[in-house]
Each structure stands twice: as structure tokens, then as C-alpha cells.
Design an enzyme around this catalytic site. Structure first.
Site, PDB file in Angstrom:
ATOM      1  N   CYS A 169      45.817  41.224  45.334  1.00  0.00           N
ATOM      2  CA  CYS A 169      45.886  40.277  44.222  1.00  0.00           C
ATOM      3  C   CYS A 169      44.522  39.740  43.817  1.00  0.00           C
ATOM      4  CB  CYS A 169      46.763  39.094  44.596  1.00  0.00           C
ATOM      5  SG  CYS A 169      48.450  39.574  44.944  1.00  0.00           S
ATOM      6  N   HIS A 248      35.451  38.687  52.739  1.00  0.00           N
ATOM      7  CA  HIS A 248      36.452  39.578  53.309  1.00  0.00           C
ATOM      8  C   HIS A 248      36.638  39.226  54.771  1.00  0.00           C
ATOM      9  CE1 HIS A 248      38.778  43.115  54.110  1.00  0.00           C
ATOM     10  NE2 HIS A 248      38.476  43.682  52.962  1.00  0.00           N
ATOM     11  N   HIS A 338      36.802  23.641  34.788  1.00  0.00           N
ATOM     12  CA  HIS A 338      38.154  24.204  34.774  1.00  0.00           C
ATOM     13  C   HIS A 338      38.365  25.132  35.954  1.00  0.00           C
ATOM     14  CE1 HIS A 338      38.239  22.722  30.664  1.00  0.00           C
ATOM     15  NE2 HIS A 338      37.096  23.338  30.472  1.00  0.00           N
ATOM     16  N   HIS A 342      44.633  31.433  41.540  1.00  0.00           N
ATOM     17  CA  HIS A 342      45.600  32.525  41.631  1.00  0.00           C
ATOM     18  C   HIS A 342      46.992  31.942  41.832  1.00  0.00           C
ATOM     19  CE1 HIS A 342      47.720  36.055  42.793  1.00  0.00           C
ATOM     20  NE2 HIS A 342      47.788  35.727  44.057  1.00  0.00           N
ATOM     21  N   HIS A 371      55.041  29.221  36.314  1.00  0.00           N
ATOM     22  CA  HIS A 371      56.346  28.928  35.722  1.00  0.00           C
ATOM     23  C   HIS A 371      56.703  29.937  34.636  1.00  0.00           C
ATOM     24  CE1 HIS A 371      59.242  26.581  33.185  1.00  0.00           C
ATOM     25  NE2 HIS A 371      59.697  26.292  34.391  1.00  0.00           N
ATOM     26  N   ASN A 375      54.259  35.389  39.553  1.00  0.00           N
ATOM     27  CA  ASN A 375      53.045  35.859  40.197  1.00  0.00           C
ATOM     28  C   ASN A 375      52.749  37.265  39.688  1.00  0.00           C
ATOM     29  OD1 ASN A 375      51.043  36.831  41.846  1.00  0.00           O
ATOM     30  ND2 ASN A 375      52.036  36.295  43.772  1.00  0.00           N
TER      31      ASN A 375
END
Lengths: 454, 496
Positions: A169, A248, A338, A342, A371, A375
Site C-alpha cells: 500500500c 523499510h 496538510h 494512508h 468513508h 481502502n
């Protein structure tokens, strides 16, 4: 000899001037500008309501009543609305046996519609594209998806294509990192990046609870965006990349195995999300912030952090009980206006928000994206950005931080500077007026609310 | 009375020497130009005598400042020049996976398994005919999961194969170079047909405990030419990050890709693809220049995907029964030839000596302006390279390229022998071929190597390397136990 002196001076001036010009020229080409981005909006017949979800779950005859209740509970409490989208093969009942054509169609739909619009809006033709990057984690056919695009849009023979896969992701910043690196070796380069996820072949049809969460949260979505390092296109660009940090934590075994595609005991492939995921995420997040903070925060804030840290240490050594467990907070809002978080889930957004010291206004874009779209994996950051733009929050000189997590376990972030006031509605055009809604509670709470009891 | 036909100029011995003289003249043009100048200067010096020269020097009345300035300017200009050149990318060392002998699939095993798995006699016969003409030998290997009847293509088995091939190659590389895993700055992995989440690059980071700020990329679906795409990406990254090294892993995981159907076009990969992997260490550190084997000179990528025929010639699809497999079209050879032509057009000017380029340009002009029917001049790439590594995609590919580029048997020997010993190991085959050339003791300092990869898309990618130190035999690698048996004669058809 005066002549020799003059010659030496002239040569010296010439070399230093050309050296300075080269350095300046290099710097000009090192900027990465975001020309435009287009988020994918699937057609309305692909909407996956709670009722439809419930039907799909019921179709899996292997599930027992407790499993069914658990799944429905997750769906109802997920913070996801009735407007999210799923792949056609699942809606039409083929979730157990999707064909290669189903997968191709799902991906084509996303890539073609977003790319067509992107080329139309920017006025740039596909033949001008120099670099093409596609990242779709869980679907990698041969020929690659990049070749699919090259074929459809008849791109040049010398186009540099990269097909990233399996990177989870948080692959959006990885793709940007790749393009940024290529930009630093070439002048006047144009890159197109497509980020999406493939849901159709990855619907889990077994009974392992840790693998069923993916079914409840992942939804169809995608984004195509265009990057360039050509200074002559700066006036048309929306944002400029300021820095990018990748962390990572795969060296740690827990981190590597906490989000993993595997076979369950019955041999069915699913995406396993382990219970240690939040802890792993926090660790990766911390590592990323440690590298990100010095690049993003103003010097004043960093100095304050050091002072606060020292004071905290002194106090802690004196009064252990009162200060045990508290950490020194860094105010990220001093360097960032801002936050694109994720949309991994409501819990993830809340946790990251509180760690960064954000209020309801700051996490609203991420919550609303979860909403409205669910995802959508790597492309979620772009929907969050789209919300901010549609709400006319993005003003010139504002800084936007994109933060994402993904399997591996990675935490990647990038900071953008907005170059002009942005006002496009994009994929949020027709729904932005309804946001933020009065209540985020699932309308089927009455019907399925019984799952929350017992 | 009819005149005697004109003698065949092209085969005349005299013309051959003329051509040789022409080549030397054009290639060393600058040297030839400077010789008379040097001779004149030398004569003048000798004529004037040393005394007069010293007198001339004194007359210039240079004091320390002038000398310092001139020296400073020279140093400054030289530094600017060297700094503005792209960073050299060195190949420090590479290691190829040596399959264990218990994974071997001799023809008899392959045919026996095929008969037991596949009930359709026609498919079995077809596969037998393919195997007979494939150019493969008896020692190629398939992963353990493919030895089951029927094969066991689970995700767990695919991961196990990935761990076996990749970790062996990396362990070998670490042993040869003394590389510390924490020192790796960049990791690029390419594996076309197996792409789990988390990626194979994450798997490597986990196993070797690599650093958390590593720049890792996992390329997938990019076909047999993906090895050179990874090298291209690593090169770009090394241009941007000074003092770094990059680990590139090229492999193909066979386990999940066994085709269980009967479509002929899709049975070919079963017969040709075999297990293999390569781990390559690239670096741009100056201290590695001393121990590096090769320096990367060029990478040229050509993508023919815009042409529908080329795009469809290697295509993953489902057959009528729903079995997934890779379909190879009959146009493959023609498309490979076209892709190679495009690639050559770009790489030619970069590597060919001036003499060949001039000839090519002149014949091109002649064709365009004077006589379109004149045969196109095929530049002699043998002049530009000492060694060639052509992707061992299959016997037909190697034959086609040998014909197209007018290569001798020795030029394609590495490719043919790699196909024979290891089969088509996809993107890692180029490294097995390079290892063959080294094992034969043919790699000398200054030699130039041309690696050509073809793959789905349809792509043709080339890389040019220059050897930096003579490679002494015997070398430790996948060929170490069998190199003495090679080259072998590979018959057209091996009767099964």
C-alpha cells in the site's frame, strides 16, 4: 608578461562561469513537478453497499455463523460508506473463480479512464511520455501492465518502463522515488505513473479470520499522475516535490510477516494481517519520522524539540512516576499544513493522527476518503489530496505531507509544496458537497447492529 | 563477342586489404592527423638544440605567479571536466545459482512426467518434438515442486523456490566479494511471473537484515529482458547517489507457471523454461574500480509494444478450459528480428568504430538517393565487441540472430552452451553466458561484451560492458564442474 596574465584571467573566468552555469542548470533540472493527477471513479453499477457485501459473504458456504457475524461486524464498524466500489466479477458472483479477463478488465477500466482524462487535461500526447511506471501490487501479468499501456497509447520505442509489483500500500512514494531518480539523470523528462490495486483475483474465499479483513476493507480505486522536471512546465504544475523518505523495517521478522500473502490451511491464497501490525506500524512510522523531521521541520521547531527532550529527561530522572510513559511531542504542523494519511482503516488514521498531534480538521480528509472510497491501497493518498483540493484547502506555498504504510513493512513519506491555488473537484466533484456528513455511522447499523452485541 | 564477366570484387583479396586499410585510416583519423604535426615539432626541437630551447624559456620571463596561475587553470579545467562526466558504474562481481543435481530433469524424466500428467497423446507428442529440437541438454533443472506428479504450484512452494535460488546466489556473491549486507544501498529485484506481497525484495531485506533506508524496487511482469531493465534502473540510481553500491537480482520462478492444459502455443514454456538466478553487485565507488570486473558502458532499451503484433507475441492468457499459460506466437522470430534492428539502430552509433558508421551512412545515402534496391549494409558488430551474450530464449532465437548479425559459431557458442546446460533461465541467462566465457578463459582486460535480452512486451534491451581485468581460470561458478566438457556438438534433432 601581461598577455599571459590576461589569458590566464580570461580562462579562469570562463571556467568558473561555465562551472557555475552547469551547477545552476543541474539544480534547475532536479525539481520534480506534479503536473496533474486524476483519481479513478468507477461507474455506479459497481457500488458495493453493506447489503451487497453481506450477500457476497453469505455466498461463501464455508463460513459458520460466528465467522459471518465477525465479518459483518468489521464491515459495519469500518467507517466505510455505501458508496465504495468493488470489481465487477465480485458483484456478479464470480469472486471464487475470477478469470484472467476479469482481472484485465478491472485494471484496464482504471488505467484507461484515468489516463485518457490525464492526457486530455494536460494536453500532452502519449508520444511525449519518456518514463512510464505502473504499480499494482497483486497482479502482474505477462506482458506487463506497462506494456499494456504502451500498446494502447502507441508510445515511443525508447520509453523507459518500470512495472513495480508486490510493494504494498505504500508503493506510491516508491514510484515517485524511482521517477525522481531518473529525473536527476536526464533533462526535460516527462513521466506518467499509474497506481492502483487489483481486487478481483484476491478475494479471499476461506475461513481464516486474519485473511478476511482484506475483503472488508479493500475497495477499487486508482490514480494516474504526471510528473516532469522540465522547468518550462513549472507554471502549469500543481505541486513540487520537496523531499521523500523511505523506511523499510523488513529486517525485523515480525515486520516482514505481519502483512503477508499466504495460503491458509486449506490451500486458499489470502492476505494475512497479523495482530502485531499496529506495533510494527508504529516502529516503522517512528523510523520514518526520525529521518523526515530534520528535512521538514523549521530549525526553530527542531531546536525546541531538543530543549524539550533534555528537560523531559531531567524531569524523568527526578520524578519517574509522573513522566513515565509520556513522550516528547514534535509539532509537525509547524512544517506542514496538510496531511495525506494512508486510509488503512479508521484505527490507523486515528493512531497516526494522534501521534502527529493532529486535530479533527487535519484528519478529516483521510477519514472522509475512507468513508467515500474505502481502502484503495496505494492510490488512497491521491483521493485524500483530491478531497483537500475539492474543499479548496490547498493554497499557494502550502506544504502537503503524504504518509503511507505497506507490506514489507514499509513506511514511506513525501513532502510537496503547492505551487498555485488549487480548485479542481476531480473524482470528488459530485460528492464533495455532502462532506463531511453529519454522521459516519453505517446506515445499516439498525439492520445489522445485532452483530455488535454478543 | 560477349565480354568476360567482371570479376567478383567483393571476394577479391586485394579489395579485402583496401577495406582493412580504409578501416584503420578512419578509425585512427586523429592519430594520423597528429603524426605530421608531432614529426614537425620533433624536427624543430632537434634542429634548435637544447641550449636554444632553454634560452627561449628564459626569454618568456615567467615568474612564479604566472606559472602558478597557468597550473591552477589547467587543474581547474581538468577538475571541471572530470566532475561533469557521468559517474562510472562498475560490476564488481556476480554469482549465478548452481542448481542441485537432485533437481535435474533429463529428457526421460520430462517425458515420463508429461505422459503421466497429460492425458492427451497429441500434446505429449508435440512436447516431445519440441524437446528434441530445443537445444536443451540432460542437466537442466526444474524446481522441486515441478517434480511432483502433478506439479504442486502453491504459493509456499513458489516462495521456497525463490528462497532457494536467490539466497544461494546472494550467499555465493557475499562469499566471493566479502560484501556486508548492511553496506548495500540499493536493491533491485526482477522476477517476471511470481510477485508475492510482500515483494521478493522485502524477502531479501528480511533474510539478510539490510538497512532500513535501503532503496529497493521490485520489478515484475517485464519478461526475459528484465535483467537489463534492472541494470538500467540501478545505473540511474547510482548516477544520483555517490559512493553507493547496488545489488541486482535477476531470476524467474518456475513453480507457479506450469501450464496444465493442451494448447500448443502455451506448452512451449513448459519445455524450455528452467530454474536459474543471478546476483550482481554494481558500484560507483572509486575504491571498487581496482577490483571490479567490468564497467558499464551503455544500456539501450527498445520497446515495440506500440505494434499490436509485437505486443501479442508473448502473451499470458487462459485457454478454453481455464488453464493459464504463456502463449508464444508464430511471429516471434520475425518480431525479435525487428526489435533487434531497432535496438541496433540506437546502439550502433554508440559502439561502432567510425569506419563502420561511415560505411553504413554512405550506403544509406546511396540507397535513398541513388539505388533503393541496393542491399542494406549490415554493420559488422564483431568489430565493436569481442564477446556476445544473446539471451538463450530457444534455439530458433539464437539461429535467427546468428543469421541476422552474420555471426560465427564462436560468437554464439556461449548462448548455445548455456541453453544446453541450463535451459532458458529467462532474465538470468545472460549471466550464465558471461560466466561461460569467463570459465573458458576468454575474457581479457579491455574486451567489450554485448548482452542482448529479448522479452515479452515486446522489448529488446542491450547492455555493453568493458572488461577491466583479465579473468583467470579456473573460476568458481555454475560451470566449474562441467566446463571441460564444453563446447558440445548439439545435433539438430535428438531422437527420443
Amino acid at each position: 608578461m601581461e598577455l599571459l596574465w590576461m589569458i590566464a584571467t580570461v580562462l579562469f573566468l570562463y571556467s568558473s562561469l561555465s562551472f557555475l552555469w552547469k551547477a545552476f542548470d543541474c539544480r534547475r533540472n532536479q525539481n520534480c513537478y506534479l503536473l496533474d493527477y486524476v483519481c479513478y471513479k468507477p461507474s455506479d453499477d459497481r457500488k458495493l453497499s453493506t447489503e451487497l457485501c453481506s450477500d457476497v459473504i453469505k455466498r461463501n458456504k464455508r463460513l459458520s455463523m460466528p465467522d459471518y457475524k465477525f465479518l459483518l461486524k468489521v464491515v459495519v464498524n469500518s467507517g466505510i460508506s455505501e458508496e465504495t466500489y468493488g470489481p465487477r466479477s465480485i458483484i456478479e458472483g464470480r469472486e471464487e473463480s475470477p478469470t484472467l479477463d476479469d482481472c484485465d478488465d478491472e485494471v484496464d477500466d482504471c488505467m484507461h479512464s484515468t489516463l485518457d482524462e490525464l492526457f486530455h487535461r494536460t494536453g500532452i500526447s502519449p508520444g511525449d511520455v519518456d518514463v512510464l511506471v505502473v504499480n499494482i501490487s497483486m497482479f502482474a501479468p505477462a506482458p506487463s501492465l506497462t506494456s499494456r499501456i504502451v500498446n494502447r497509447y502507441k508510445m515511443r520505442e525508447d520509453v523507459k518502463t518500470f512495472n513495480l509489483s508486490g510493494m504494498g500500500c505504500s508503493a506510491s512514494p516508491i514510484a515517485i522515488d524511482l521517477v525522481n531518480n531518473v529525473f536527476e539523470t536526464r533533462k526535460r523528462t516527462l513521466a506518467v505513473v499509474i497506481t492502483s490495486e487489483s481486487i478481483a483475483p484476491n478475494w479471499y474465499c476461506g475461513t481464516d479470520k486474519s485473511m478476511m479483513l482484506g475483503n472488508c476493507l479493500f475497495r477499487s480505486g486508482g490514480c494516474s499522475f504526471m510528473l516532469t522536471n522540465d522547468p518550462s512546465l513549472k507554471h502549469r504544475a500543481k505541486m513540487r516535490l520537496k523531499c521523500l523518505v523511505r523506511a523499510h523495517s523488513g529486517a525485523n521478522d515480525d515486520a516482514y510477516s505481519c502483512a503477508m500473502q499466504n495460503e491458509d490451511t486449506d490451500g486458499r491464497v489470502g492476505f494475512h494481517l497479523s495482530k502485531s501490525l499496529p506495533k510494527v506500524a508504529v516502529r516503522a512510522f517512528t523510523e520514518n519520522l526520525q529521518a523526515l523531521a530534520p528535512k521538514v521541520l523549521p530549525v526553530g521547531e527542531l531546536a525546541l524539540y531538543v530543549i524539550r527532550g533534555l528537560r523531559h529527561r531531567l524531569r524523568r530522572s527526578k520524578e519517574t512516576k509522573a513522566y513515565a510513559g509520556t513522550a516528547v511531542r514534535v509539532n509537525f504542523k509547524s512544517g506542514v499544513e496538510h496531511f495525506c494519511l494512508h486510509t488503512g482503516g479508521a484505527a490507523v488514521i486515528d493512531a497516526v493522527g494522534s501521534a502527529l498531534g493532529l486535530n479533527k480538521y487535519d484528519v478529516e480528509p483521510a477519514r472522509m476518503t475512507l468513508h467515500r472510497w474505502g481502502n484503495t491501497s496505494a492510490s488512497s493518498l491521491w483521493y485524500v489530496l483530491g478531497y483537500m483540493e475539492a474543499k479548496k484547502r490547498l493554497r499557494r506555498k502550502d506544504r502537503v505531507l503524504m504518509l503511507s504504510f505497506g507490506a514489507g513493512f514499509k513506511c514511506n513519506s513525501c513532502l510537496w509544496e503547492v505551487l498555485r491555488d488549487l480548485e479542481d473537484g476531480g473524482a470528488w466533484e459530485d460528492s464533495i458537497q455532502a462532506y463531511p456528513p453529519q454522521s459516519l455511522v453505517n446506515p445499516f447499523m439498525d439492520k445489522f447492529g445485532w452483530v455488535n452485541e454478543a | 563477342m560477349p565480354r568476360a564477366p567482371l570479376p567478383e570484387f567483393s571476394s577479391s583479396v586485394r579489395l579485402k586489404y583496401v577495406k582493412l586499410g580504409y578501416q584503420h585510416l578512419v578509425d585512427n583519423f586523429v592519430t594520423f592527423l597528429s603524426i605530421p604535426v608531432m614529426v614537425a615539432v620533433g624536427l624543430e626541437l632537434v634542429r634548435r638544440g637544447p641550449q636554444e630551447i632553454v634560452g627561449l624559456w628564459r626569454a618568456l620571463e615567467l615568474d612564479v605567479i604566472h606559472i602558478l596561475c597557468s597550473v591552477f587553470v589547467i587543474i581547474f579545467v581538468a577538475t571541471v571536466y572530470f566532475m561533469s562526466r557521468p559517474r562510472p558504474v562498475y560490476l564488481v562481481e556476480y554469482a549465478c545459482f548452481k542448481p542441485p543435481s537432485n533437481c535435474r530433469v533429463p529428457f526421460s524424466t520430462f517425458m515420463e512426467h508429461t505422459r503421466l500428467i497429460n492425458s492427451d497423446e497429441k500434446s505429449v507428442q508435440f512436447q516431445m518434438r519440441i524437446l528434441e529440437r530445443s537445444g536443451l541438454g540432460e542437466e537442466t533443472c526444474l524446481p522441486p515442486a515441478n517434480h511432483y506428479i502433478p506439479p504442486h504450484p502453491t504459493m509456499e512452494a513458489s516462495r521456497a523456490e525463490a528462497q532457494l535460488v536467490i539466497f544461494s546466489a546472494i550467499d555465493d556473491l557475499i562469499r566471493k566479494t566479502g560484501l556486508k549486507p548492511k553496506d548495500i544501498d540499493i536493491l533491485v529485484v526482477n522476477c517476471s511471473l511470481f510477485s508475492p506481497t510482500p515483494s521478493l525484495s522485502a524477502m531479501i531485506i528480511n533474510k539478510y537484515k539490510l538497512r532500513s533506508n535501503i532503496r529497493s524496487f521490485n520489478l515484475s511482469g517485464m519478461g526475459c529482458s528484465a535483467g537489463l531493465i534492472s541494470i538500467d534502473l540501478a545505473r540511474d540510481l547510482l548516477q544520483v547517489h555517490p559512493g553507493s553500491n547496488a545489488l541486482v537480482i535477476s531470476t524467474e520462478i518456475i513453480t507457479p507457471n506450469f501450464y496444465a492444459g493442451n494448447q500448443r502455443a502455451m506448452l512451449l514454456p513448459n519445455c524450455l523454461f528452467r530454474m536459474g538466478a543471478a546476483a550482481i553487485l554494481l558500484s560507483n565507488r572509486r575504491r571498487d574500480a581496482g577490483r571490479a570486473k567490468y564497467r558499464l558502458v551503455h544500456v539501450v532499451r527498445t520497446h515495440k509494444g506500440a505494434d499490436d503484433r509485437a505486443y501479442r507475441c508473448v502473451y499470458e492468457e487462459e485457454d478454453a478450459e481455464g488453464h493459464t499459460g504463456i502463449s508464444l506466437s508464430k511471429d516471434l522470430m520475425a518480431i525479435a528480428g525487428e526489435a533487434l534492428k531497432s535496438n541496433i539502430t540506437t546502439i550502433g552509433p554508440l559502439v561502432l568504430p567510425m569506419s563502420e558508421q561511415l560505411l553504413f551512412f554512405l550506403t544509406l545515402v546511396a540507397r535513398k538517393l541513388i539505388n533503393p534496391k541496393r542491399k542494406p549494409y549490415i554493420p559488422d558488430f564483431k568489430k565493436a565487441f569481442e564477446h556476445l551474450c544473446i539471451h538463450a530464449g530457444g534455439r530458433a532465437v539464437i539461429d535467427e540472430l546468428q543469421k541476422n548479425l552474420e555471426l560465427s559459431a564462436e560468437h554464439v557458442e556461449a548462448s548455445r552452451m548455456t541453453l544446453h546446460r541450463f535451459g532458458n533461465t529467462s532474465s538470468s541467462s545472460l549471466w550464465y553466458e558471461l560466466n561461460y566465457i569467463e570459465s573458458k578463459g576468454r575474457m581479457r582486460r579491455g574486451d567489450r561484451v554485448w548482452q542482448i535480452g529479448f522479452g515479452s512486451g515486446f522489448k529488446c534491451n542491450s547492455a555493453v560492458w568493458k572488461c577491466m581485468r583479465t579473468v583467470k581460470t579456473p573460476i568458481d561458478g555454475p560451470w566449474s564442474e562441467c566446463i571441460h566438457r564444453y563446447p558440445v556438438h548439439i545435433p539438430e534433432v535428438v531422437k527420443l
